[in-house]
Each structure stands twice: as C-alpha cells, then as structure tokens.
Design a protein around this motif. Sequence first.
Motif, PDB file in Angstrom:
ATOM      1  N   PHE A 127       0.878  -1.314   0.013  1.00  0.00           N
ATOM      2  CA  PHE A 127       0.045   0.092  -0.024  1.00  0.00           C
ATOM      3  C   PHE A 127       0.861   1.426   0.396  1.00  0.00           C
ATOM      4  O   PHE A 127       0.786   2.161  -0.882  1.00  0.00           O
ATOM      5  CB  PHE A 127      -0.959  -0.195   1.107  1.00  0.00           C
ATOM      6  CG  PHE A 127      -1.765   1.122   1.336  1.00  0.00           C
ATOM      7  CD1 PHE A 127      -2.903   1.338   0.794  1.00  0.00           C
ATOM      8  CD2 PHE A 127      -1.203   1.929   2.227  1.00  0.00           C
ATOM      9  CE1 PHE A 127      -3.690   2.581   1.169  1.00  0.00           C
ATOM     10  CE2 PHE A 127      -2.032   3.325   2.625  1.00  0.00           C
ATOM     11  CZ  PHE A 127      -3.271   3.414   1.872  1.00  0.00           C
ATOM     12  N   CYS A 165      -6.980  12.644   3.948  1.00  0.00           N
ATOM     13  CA  CYS A 165      -6.766  11.040   3.818  1.00  0.00           C
ATOM     14  C   CYS A 165      -5.742  11.269   5.171  1.00  0.00           C
ATOM     15  O   CYS A 165      -4.804  11.885   5.375  1.00  0.00           O
ATOM     16  CB  CYS A 165      -5.681  11.002   2.586  1.00  0.00           C
ATOM     17  SG  CYS A 165      -5.428   9.314   2.726  1.00  0.00           S
ATOM     18  N   ILE A 166      -6.042   9.837   5.727  1.00  0.00           N
ATOM     19  CA  ILE A 166      -5.039   9.541   6.953  1.00  0.00           C
ATOM     20  C   ILE A 166      -4.602   8.186   6.512  1.00  0.00           C
ATOM     21  O   ILE A 166      -4.031   7.686   7.547  1.00  0.00           O
ATOM     22  CB  ILE A 166      -6.108   9.523   8.233  1.00  0.00           C
ATOM     23  CG1 ILE A 166      -7.198   8.331   8.095  1.00  0.00           C
ATOM     24  CG2 ILE A 166      -6.633  10.858   8.647  1.00  0.00           C
ATOM     25  CD1 ILE A 166      -8.047   8.084   9.148  1.00  0.00           C
ATOM     26  N   LEU A 167      -4.618   7.750   5.094  1.00  0.00           N
ATOM     27  CA  LEU A 167      -3.746   6.569   4.896  1.00  0.00           C
ATOM     28  C   LEU A 167      -4.174   5.403   5.774  1.00  0.00           C
ATOM     29  O   LEU A 167      -3.274   4.544   6.135  1.00  0.00           O
ATOM     30  CB  LEU A 167      -2.196   6.892   4.844  1.00  0.00           C
ATOM     31  CG  LEU A 167      -1.762   7.874   3.965  1.00  0.00           C
ATOM     32  CD1 LEU A 167      -0.304   8.338   4.206  1.00  0.00           C
ATOM     33  CD2 LEU A 167      -1.852   7.451   2.716  1.00  0.00           C
ATOM     34  N   CYS A 168      -5.496   5.133   5.629  1.00  0.00           N
ATOM     35  CA  CYS A 168      -5.976   3.911   6.648  1.00  0.00           C
ATOM     36  C   CYS A 168      -5.840   2.714   5.812  1.00  0.00           C
ATOM     37  O   CYS A 168      -6.061   1.696   6.195  1.00  0.00           O
ATOM     38  CB  CYS A 168      -7.166   4.261   7.252  1.00  0.00           C
ATOM     39  SG  CYS A 168      -8.530   4.681   6.192  1.00  0.00           S
ATOM     40  N   ALA A 169      -6.220   2.949   4.664  1.00  0.00           N
ATOM     41  CA  ALA A 169      -6.171   1.786   3.312  1.00  0.00           C
ATOM     42  C   ALA A 169      -7.507   1.261   3.430  1.00  0.00           C
ATOM     43  O   ALA A 169      -7.762   0.203   2.921  1.00  0.00           O
ATOM     44  CB  ALA A 169      -4.977   0.813   3.623  1.00  0.00           C
ATOM     45  N   ALA A 170      -8.667   1.847   4.157  1.00  0.00           N
ATOM     46  CA  ALA A 170      -9.987   1.129   4.006  1.00  0.00           C
ATOM     47  C   ALA A 170     -10.427   1.165   2.440  1.00  0.00           C
ATOM     48  O   ALA A 170     -10.879   0.330   2.097  1.00  0.00           O
ATOM     49  CB  ALA A 170     -10.856   1.808   5.104  1.00  0.00           C
ATOM     50  N   ALA A 188      -6.368   5.065  -2.872  1.00  0.00           N
ATOM     51  CA  ALA A 188      -5.483   5.857  -2.070  1.00  0.00           C
ATOM     52  C   ALA A 188      -4.393   6.550  -2.451  1.00  0.00           C
ATOM     53  O   ALA A 188      -4.465   7.955  -2.221  1.00  0.00           O
ATOM     54  CB  ALA A 188      -5.058   5.148  -0.422  1.00  0.00           C
ATOM     55  N   VAL A 191      -5.925   9.343  -4.566  1.00  0.00           N
ATOM     56  CA  VAL A 191      -6.298  10.486  -4.008  1.00  0.00           C
ATOM     57  C   VAL A 191      -5.213  11.179  -3.201  1.00  0.00           C
ATOM     58  O   VAL A 191      -5.364  12.393  -3.601  1.00  0.00           O
ATOM     59  CB  VAL A 191      -7.129   9.833  -2.625  1.00  0.00           C
ATOM     60  CG1 VAL A 191      -7.035  10.903  -1.495  1.00  0.00           C
ATOM     61  CG2 VAL A 191      -8.582   9.494  -3.091  1.00  0.00           C
ATOM     62  N   CYS A 231     -14.583   5.130   2.901  1.00  0.00           N
ATOM     63  CA  CYS A 231     -13.744   5.940   3.541  1.00  0.00           C
ATOM     64  C   CYS A 231     -14.148   6.678   4.998  1.00  0.00           C
ATOM     65  O   CYS A 231     -15.106   7.315   4.916  1.00  0.00           O
ATOM     66  CB  CYS A 231     -13.557   7.184   2.554  1.00  0.00           C
ATOM     67  SG  CYS A 231     -12.279   8.438   3.163  1.00  0.00           S
ATOM     68  N   ARG A 233     -13.132   9.158   6.380  1.00  0.00           N
ATOM     69  CA  ARG A 233     -13.053  10.644   6.470  1.00  0.00           C
ATOM     70  C   ARG A 233     -14.026  11.398   5.269  1.00  0.00           C
ATOM     71  O   ARG A 233     -13.958  12.502   5.289  1.00  0.00           O
ATOM     72  CB  ARG A 233     -11.641  11.181   5.839  1.00  0.00           C
ATOM     73  CG  ARG A 233     -10.537  10.522   6.705  1.00  0.00           C
ATOM     74  CD  ARG A 233     -10.227  11.181   8.174  1.00  0.00           C
ATOM     75  NE  ARG A 233     -10.076  12.563   7.812  1.00  0.00           N
ATOM     76  CZ  ARG A 233     -10.262  13.475   8.722  1.00  0.00           C
ATOM     77  NH1 ARG A 233     -10.872  13.506   9.742  1.00  0.00           N
ATOM     78  NH2 ARG A 233      -9.782  14.931   8.471  1.00  0.00           N
ATOM     79  N   ILE A 235     -14.090  11.301   2.118  1.00  0.00           N
ATOM     80  CA  ILE A 235     -13.599  11.756   0.996  1.00  0.00           C
ATOM     81  C   ILE A 235     -14.371  11.297  -0.285  1.00  0.00           C
ATOM     82  O   ILE A 235     -14.791   9.935  -0.174  1.00  0.00           O
ATOM     83  CB  ILE A 235     -12.292  11.423   0.922  1.00  0.00           C
ATOM     84  CG1 ILE A 235     -11.410  11.944   2.013  1.00  0.00           C
ATOM     85  CG2 ILE A 235     -11.507  11.858  -0.518  1.00  0.00           C
ATOM     86  CD1 ILE A 235      -9.970  11.905   2.279  1.00  0.00           C
ATOM     87  N   ILE A 237     -14.108   9.812  -2.924  1.00  0.00           N
ATOM     88  CA  ILE A 237     -12.837   9.286  -3.750  1.00  0.00           C
ATOM     89  C   ILE A 237     -12.970   8.929  -5.082  1.00  0.00           C
ATOM     90  O   ILE A 237     -12.206   9.449  -6.010  1.00  0.00           O
ATOM     91  CB  ILE A 237     -12.488   8.054  -3.084  1.00  0.00           C
ATOM     92  CG1 ILE A 237     -12.114   8.170  -1.594  1.00  0.00           C
ATOM     93  CG2 ILE A 237     -11.257   7.208  -3.818  1.00  0.00           C
ATOM     94  CD1 ILE A 237     -11.832   7.127  -0.720  1.00  0.00           C
TER      95      ILE A 237
HETATM   96  S1  SF4 Z   1     -10.230   5.398   3.012  1.00  0.00           S
HETATM   97 FE1  SF4 Z   1     -10.084   7.613   3.022  1.00  0.00          FE
HETATM   98  S2  SF4 Z   1      -8.817   8.104   4.469  1.00  0.00           S
HETATM   99 FE2  SF4 Z   1      -8.342   5.936   4.364  1.00  0.00          FE
HETATM  100  S3  SF4 Z   1      -6.615   5.811   2.755  1.00  0.00           S
HETATM  101 FE3  SF4 Z   1      -8.643   6.071   1.731  1.00  0.00          FE
HETATM  102  S4  SF4 Z   1      -8.595   8.005   1.081  1.00  0.00           S
HETATM  103 FE4  SF4 Z   1      -7.367   7.946   2.832  1.00  0.00          FE
END
Ligand code: SF4
Length: 253
Positions: A127, A165-170, A188, A191, A231, A233, A235, A237
Amino acid sequence: MTATLDATPEVGAVPSFEVTLKVMRYLPSDDGSTPVPHWDEFRVQAHGTDRVLDALHKVKWEQDGSLTFRRSCAHGVCGSDAMRINGRNRLACKTLLKDLDPSKPITVEPIKGLPVVKDLVVDMEPFFASYREIMPFLVTTGTEPTKERRQSAEQRERFDDTTKCILCAACTSSCPVFWTDGQYFGPAAIVNAHRFIFDSRDEGGAQRLEILNDKEGVWRCRTTFNCTEACPRGIEITKAIQEVKRAMITRAF
Ligand code: SF4
Ligand code: FES
C-alpha cells in the motif's frame, strides 16, 4: 444471543450489555507449515458509548493477550485500525458497538488484499509503495521564494477534500480490482496524487499523471464506489479519481 441490557442498572450508571466478538485469527507457524485462519469468539461486557476498539482492548487486556491488532490515536486520526467489521471496512475506533446490532455476533477480520501478518495486522508495505510512487510531496522548480507560496481560497478549495486522507487503506482494501490485482495503484494513491496535481503551487502534476497512466493506474478503476463508501474521512474518492482521469485526457489541471 448475547446482548441484553441490564434489567436494574444503578441510578446514574450507564447501562451495559454483553456482545460477542467473532474475530478472525491467523497465527504464523514456526515450523514452515501454512497456517489456517480460524474464528475465535469472545464475550465482553460493553456500554453504549463503547467502540469496537474498546471491545478489542477488553479482549486483549482481560481474556487473550495474544490477540493482535494495530491502533494508536484511538480517535480517527492516525488511520492505523482499519479492519473489516461486519463485512465492511471501518475504523475500529470510530465504530460504536450500539450501531452494529449487538444482539448478533460482531465479526472482525483483517482488511482484504494485503498479506496478513498476524490476526488483524496486515503488511501495509504494498500500500505504501504505491503511495510513494505518486510522489506525495510538493514539487517545485526555481529558487526558493522568500515568502510563503501564496494561494487563493478558490485554489485551495480545488484539492481540499483530498487533503483529508489519513492513509488508513480502507478504500484500497475495499476495491475488487485491488483484490484481484495487487499491482493496481488503488484509490488511496490516486487520492493523494489528486491532492498535489490540483495544487496550484505544485509543478509535478504532469509527471504524476504519467505515472498513473500506467496499465495498473487510474484506468483500472471500475467506478464501483466501494472506496467512497469505505472512507472514514468522507472523501469523495470516486469523484477524485474521475477528475484525475479527466485531467489525463484534457491536461487541464
Ligand atoms: S479510506 Fe479515505 S482516509 Fe483511508 S486511505 Fe482511503 S482516502 Fe485515505
Ligand atoms: S486508532 Fe488512530 S484512527 Fe483509529
């Protein structure tokens, strides 16, 4: 059935209930054999304001110290506790037990598409490799300015959403294209490319678009919206991915 509100809660006390957590366990083997994932069930006493992360902590601290998962901030900021809860990618620290129908077992699994290291912990390196590839930093040429690089409110607004984005990979780990082809850059990375491509101060947009114009790049998106739904957050996407696709064609950004 496991969720029953206490019949006679003390005056002023927050009523508690029992929930069952059904957690996917994966324990690496010492002898070279391939470990088989299995489910373990834990019953924990919880309150209405408790999150899945609180329940996991209770299990780890009171029942089974070997249960392994990542978390840090516990408040939706660090992005380290994305997991599959009742079949949907969510942050454990932002998911209230009472919102999950605690009368049924709550399933908790690692996010999909990334190698599982142990229990709920996955190897995030693929990731982050994609994230690094899109150059997630401001690219500028010429001499350093003596003042800050100015930007109007409208210019800032252009990429405001993707700064969250907090780079959670969801998102990436909810994408069916990523599940079947781990080489795909994933939502991600796109984004975070969007965040810089549409930044008026940045000069690396054309290079980023070239990187994403790859067979594993932005054109692999099938617009399923899983990422947008996942996401934490909020976003948009899929919209951001569409904007990157459009910029690739029009070269207007
Ligand atoms: S789910 Fe949202 S916050 Fe998490 S990595 Fe993807 S864009 Fe970033
Ligand atoms: S623990 Fe940091 S986002 Fe959940």
